[in-house]
Each structure stands twice: as structure tokens, then as C-alpha cells.
Design a protein around this motif. Structure first.
Motif, PDB file in Angstrom:
ATOM      1  N   ARG A  76      10.433 -16.125 -14.985  1.00 31.57           N
ATOM      2  CA  ARG A  76       9.371 -16.760 -14.215  1.00 31.57           C
ATOM      3  C   ARG A  76       9.740 -16.916 -12.751  1.00 31.57           C
ATOM      4  N   ARG A  77      11.011 -17.236 -12.515  1.00 30.22           N
ATOM      5  CA  ARG A  77      11.442 -17.459 -11.139  1.00 30.22           C
ATOM      6  C   ARG A  77      11.408 -16.184 -10.302  1.00 30.22           C
ATOM      7  N   ILE A  78      11.860 -15.107 -10.921  1.00 33.09           N
ATOM      8  CA  ILE A  78      11.904 -13.852 -10.173  1.00 33.09           C
ATOM      9  C   ILE A  78      10.605 -13.112 -10.388  1.00 33.09           C
ATOM     10  N   GLU A  79       9.727 -13.327  -9.451  1.00 38.75           N
ATOM     11  CA  GLU A  79       8.417 -12.735  -9.574  1.00 38.75           C
ATOM     12  C   GLU A  79       8.511 -11.224  -9.734  1.00 38.75           C
ATOM     13  N   ALA A  80       7.746 -10.719 -10.654  1.00 42.66           N
ATOM     14  CA  ALA A  80       7.566  -9.269 -10.770  1.00 42.66           C
ATOM     15  C   ALA A  80       8.738  -8.510 -11.386  1.00 42.66           C
ATOM     16  N   ILE A  81       9.720  -9.199 -11.913  1.00 40.49           N
ATOM     17  CA  ILE A  81      10.765  -8.440 -12.603  1.00 40.49           C
ATOM     18  C   ILE A  81      10.282  -8.210 -14.031  1.00 40.49           C
ATOM     19  N   SER A  82      10.543  -7.032 -14.559  1.00 37.00           N
ATOM     20  CA  SER A  82      10.149  -6.749 -15.939  1.00 37.00           C
ATOM     21  C   SER A  82      11.243  -7.283 -16.854  1.00 37.00           C
ATOM     22  N   GLN A  83      10.905  -7.585 -18.094  1.00 33.26           N
ATOM     23  CA  GLN A  83      11.930  -8.121 -18.985  1.00 33.26           C
ATOM     24  C   GLN A  83      12.982  -7.067 -19.277  1.00 33.26           C
ATOM     25  N   LYS A  84      12.594  -5.820 -19.172  1.00 30.11           N
ATOM     26  CA  LYS A  84      13.577  -4.760 -19.371  1.00 30.11           C
ATOM     27  C   LYS A  84      14.672  -4.841 -18.303  1.00 30.11           C
ATOM     28  N   MET A  85      14.259  -4.902 -17.048  1.00 28.04           N
ATOM     29  CA  MET A  85      15.225  -4.961 -15.959  1.00 28.04           C
ATOM     30  C   MET A  85      16.023  -6.258 -16.027  1.00 28.04           C
ATOM     31  N   LEU A  86      15.362  -7.343 -16.390  1.00 23.49           N
ATOM     32  CA  LEU A  86      16.069  -8.606 -16.452  1.00 23.49           C
ATOM     33  C   LEU A  86      17.176  -8.544 -17.501  1.00 23.49           C
ATOM     34  N   SER A  87      16.826  -8.117 -18.695  1.00 21.77           N
ATOM     35  CA  SER A  87      17.826  -8.119 -19.757  1.00 21.77           C
ATOM     36  C   SER A  87      18.937  -7.114 -19.445  1.00 21.77           C
ATOM     37  N   GLN A  88      18.540  -6.007 -18.863  1.00 22.13           N
ATOM     38  CA  GLN A  88      19.502  -4.974 -18.495  1.00 22.13           C
ATOM     39  C   GLN A  88      20.473  -5.481 -17.419  1.00 22.13           C
ATOM     40  N   THR A  89      19.928  -6.132 -16.412  1.00 25.39           N
ATOM     41  CA  THR A  89      20.745  -6.639 -15.321  1.00 25.39           C
ATOM     42  C   THR A  89      21.664  -7.758 -15.801  1.00 25.39           C
ATOM     43  N   LEU A  90      21.126  -8.646 -16.624  1.00 23.83           N
ATOM     44  CA  LEU A  90      21.934  -9.731 -17.166  1.00 23.83           C
ATOM     45  C   LEU A  90      23.112  -9.174 -17.960  1.00 23.83           C
ATOM     46  N   LYS A  91      22.835  -8.132 -18.720  1.00 21.24           N
ATOM     47  CA  LYS A  91      23.893  -7.560 -19.542  1.00 21.24           C
ATOM     48  C   LYS A  91      25.027  -6.984 -18.693  1.00 21.24           C
ATOM     49  N   SER A  92      24.665  -6.279 -17.623  1.00 20.17           N
ATOM     50  CA  SER A  92      25.748  -5.707 -16.820  1.00 20.17           C
ATOM     51  C   SER A  92      26.478  -6.771 -16.012  1.00 20.17           C
ATOM     52  N   LEU A  93      25.768  -7.815 -15.618  1.00 24.15           N
ATOM     53  CA  LEU A  93      26.444  -8.905 -14.917  1.00 24.15           C
ATOM     54  C   LEU A  93      27.430  -9.601 -15.858  1.00 24.15           C
ATOM     55  N   GLU A  94      27.021  -9.705 -17.115  1.00 25.05           N
ATOM     56  CA  GLU A  94      27.909 -10.324 -18.091  1.00 25.05           C
ATOM     57  C   GLU A  94      29.130  -9.428 -18.314  1.00 25.05           C
ATOM     58  N   ARG A  95      28.865  -8.148 -18.412  1.00 22.90           N
ATOM     59  CA  ARG A  95      29.945  -7.183 -18.601  1.00 22.90           C
ATOM     60  C   ARG A  95      30.957  -7.251 -17.452  1.00 22.90           C
ATOM     61  N   ASP A  96      30.454  -7.468 -16.259  1.00 22.97           N
ATOM     62  CA  ASP A  96      31.337  -7.543 -15.096  1.00 22.97           C
ATOM     63  C   ASP A  96      32.070  -8.876 -15.018  1.00 22.97           C
ATOM     64  N   GLY A  97      31.763  -9.764 -15.953  1.00 20.91           N
ATOM     65  CA  GLY A  97      32.440 -11.061 -15.941  1.00 20.91           C
ATOM     66  C   GLY A  97      31.901 -11.996 -14.867  1.00 20.91           C
ATOM     67  N   LEU A  98      30.681 -11.737 -14.412  1.00 18.09           N
ATOM     68  CA  LEU A  98      30.117 -12.561 -13.343  1.00 18.09           C
ATOM     69  C   LEU A  98      29.257 -13.694 -13.880  1.00 18.09           C
ATOM     70  N   ILE A  99      28.624 -13.464 -15.016  1.00 12.45           N
ATOM     71  CA  ILE A  99      27.843 -14.537 -15.621  1.00 12.45           C
ATOM     72  C   ILE A  99      28.266 -14.734 -17.076  1.00 12.45           C
ATOM     73  N   ARG A 100      27.948 -15.899 -17.620  1.00 13.25           N
ATOM     74  CA  ARG A 100      28.302 -16.237 -18.986  1.00 13.25           C
ATOM     75  C   ARG A 100      27.004 -16.437 -19.764  1.00 13.25           C
ATOM     76  N   ARG A 101      26.971 -15.870 -20.978  1.00 12.96           N
ATOM     77  CA  ARG A 101      25.794 -15.993 -21.822  1.00 12.96           C
ATOM     78  C   ARG A 101      26.111 -16.885 -22.998  1.00 12.96           C
ATOM     79  N   GLU A 102      25.314 -17.902 -23.237  1.00 13.65           N
ATOM     80  CA  GLU A 102      25.538 -18.779 -24.367  1.00 13.65           C
ATOM     81  C   GLU A 102      24.275 -18.862 -25.211  1.00 13.65           C
ATOM     82  N   ALA A 103      24.423 -18.525 -26.496  1.00 14.25           N
ATOM     83  CA  ALA A 103      23.262 -18.568 -27.388  1.00 14.25           C
ATOM     84  C   ALA A 103      23.385 -19.761 -28.328  1.00 14.25           C
ATOM     85  N   PHE A 104      22.299 -20.518 -28.492  1.00 13.60           N
ATOM     86  CA  PHE A 104      22.295 -21.655 -29.400  1.00 13.60           C
ATOM     87  C   PHE A 104      21.345 -21.362 -30.564  1.00 13.60           C
ATOM     88  N   PRO A 105      21.841 -21.554 -31.781  1.00 13.83           N
ATOM     89  CA  PRO A 105      21.072 -21.183 -32.974  1.00 13.83           C
ATOM     90  C   PRO A 105      19.951 -22.163 -33.303  1.00 13.83           C
TER      91      PRO A 105
END
Lengths: 129, 129
Positions: free
Chosen positions: B44-73
DNA sequence: CGGCATCCTGGTGGATACTG
DNA sequence: CAGTATCCACCAGGATGCCG
């Protein structure tokens, strides 16, 4: 005046960010930071850039007022590119990115290997809520 | 050890530069600098980004060790993204770019108008040699 | 030397539909 | 909610050829 919001697609600030997003532009700014260079000198320095991209990037940088183009009517013609004052301020900022990259490249690559090895790196992620 | 040369296409530092070149990555880093956000909040914050690009970008940022992903069940599942320490250092650097952009956007746009108006802006360019 | 015009291709990223 | 999977259009950018 309202604060520019780079998250709005229409925001002019976003345009600047996009320009910086151009890797060739960044490399050119860094190269010109310390010296004036001619077209083919730039071409040789930046390995693997096509002359199309080089001339295209130079043109938009000039349009943005970041670099200055000077042509001398020699035969054959001589063209020199250098930073403007504005370009110099951006080059300094951009250079800090290059420094970050050089400093942390090792850490990043290590993170990538860790990520690629185990699909689920940290198991601590199943915290309760 | 030899100095990394970002002008060499193979240089790992160049890879980092290319990553920063990704405008979405930059925006995400800036957003996460001050708060932890969930997937759809980012969307919502990043206007006009597609969910594909968002998830893709998040994944590579995580891979680079720049962001942390935490999932709660929870049901439905909750996922939070935040910066790592490494990511925080980059975010600071990148943020200086955003500041440069906001500061100089007026000058840049003025330069563009000047350039677009006259195809040959300065006549002083025919200096002798 | 320093470009511009043309042609052509591969990969980026949007749209849509489906799932745990 | 937080994604993955598939299909497809578009255009960024490389290759090539020509010119002042």
C-alpha cells in the motif's frame, strides 16, 4: 509546501532516484569526479558499455545539468565531459554508495551463500503470537 | 588484496551497485528504516508496485542479508519485514540520496527546461584549441 | 573521433488466476 | 494474508552501418 513523497509514482523526486538507479549514470559520475574525460576515454574505462548507452546516458546527464559537454572544432572533433557544480555534489553522495559496496561486499556475499544453502536458514522464525 | 574496480563488469561491487540501482529496493529500504512492516502494508505504501515485484524484491533483499523476514503462524498468516543491522547501514547511505534528490530537484528540473528549450544552450562551447 | 539511425531480440515486469 | 505460477507485451539495449 508539501513534503515530496518518493513513494508516489508521480513524485519528481522519484525521477531523480530513477536516474540514480541507472548504473551507467552512477559509474560515469564516479569517473568524472576526479577528471575530465573524452567520449572514447569513458568508453574504454567503463568496460562493456555500448556507445549507444554511453551517448544516451551522457545526454541525459547533461540535460539534468549534472555534466558539461564541451566540443572543440579540431579534426577530428574533440569532446570533453566534466562535472558541473551540481554534478559534483551528487557524485560525492553517490560515491558513498560505492564505498558502502566495497566495504560490505563480503558480508553480502556470505549472506547470499547462507541463504542459498538452506532454504529455511533460521528456525527461530516460528515465534508465537 | 586488489582494489575492487566497479568499472569491470565482473566486479562484485558492481553487483551491489546494480542492486541499489533497483528503484524498488531503494524505496523498501527507506520505508523499513523507521518501522517494521507487513507485506500488504508495504504494498500500500509503495504506490504502483505489483505484488510480483514486491515479493521478488523482498526475497533478494533478504538473500543479501539486508532485511529480515519473520512469519507468524496466525490465521491468516502474518509476515513482518524489518531491516537487519547491515540493512540499516545501507538504508542510511541510501537515504542521503533521497535527501539529495529532494534538495536539488528544483535545480535539476530547471536545467532540463533550459536544455529542452534551446538545442544549443551555450555558444561558448566553441573555444579554440 | 564522436556520434546518430535502424533493426531486432531477450528478459523485465504487468495482469491474471490460483493456493496454503 | 501472503504469496506462487503462468502467460505475454513491451521496450531497453546490443549489433551493425553510416556520417560530419
Amino acid at each position: 509546501m508539501q513534503r515530496p513523497n518518493p513513494f508516489d509514482a508521480q513524485c519528481p523526486t522519484r525521477k531523480v532516484l530513477d536516474r540514480i538507479g541507472d548504473k551507467w549514470a552512477v559509474l560515469i559520475l564516479i569517473l568524472l569526479e576526479h577528471e575530465t574525460l573524452r567520449f572514447n576515454e569513458l568508453r574504454r574505462r567503463i568496460e562493456a558499455i555500448s556507445q549507444k548507452m554511453l551517448s544516451q546516458t551522457l545526454k541525459s546527464l547533461e540535460r539534468d545539468g549534472l555534466i558539461r559537454r564541451e566540443a572543440f572544432p579540431t579534426v577530428p572533433v574533440t569532446v570533453e565531459y566534466s562535472l558541473t557544480e551540481l554534478g559534483r555534489t551528487l557524485a560525492v553522495t553517490v560515491d558513498s554508495l560505492r564505498i558502502w559496496a566495497e566495504t560490505h561486499i563480503g558480508t553480502v556475499e556470505a549472506a547470499q551463500r547462507r541463504y542459498d544453502r538452506g532454504a529455511g536458514p533460521d528456525l527461530a522464525e516460528t515465534a508465537s503470537r
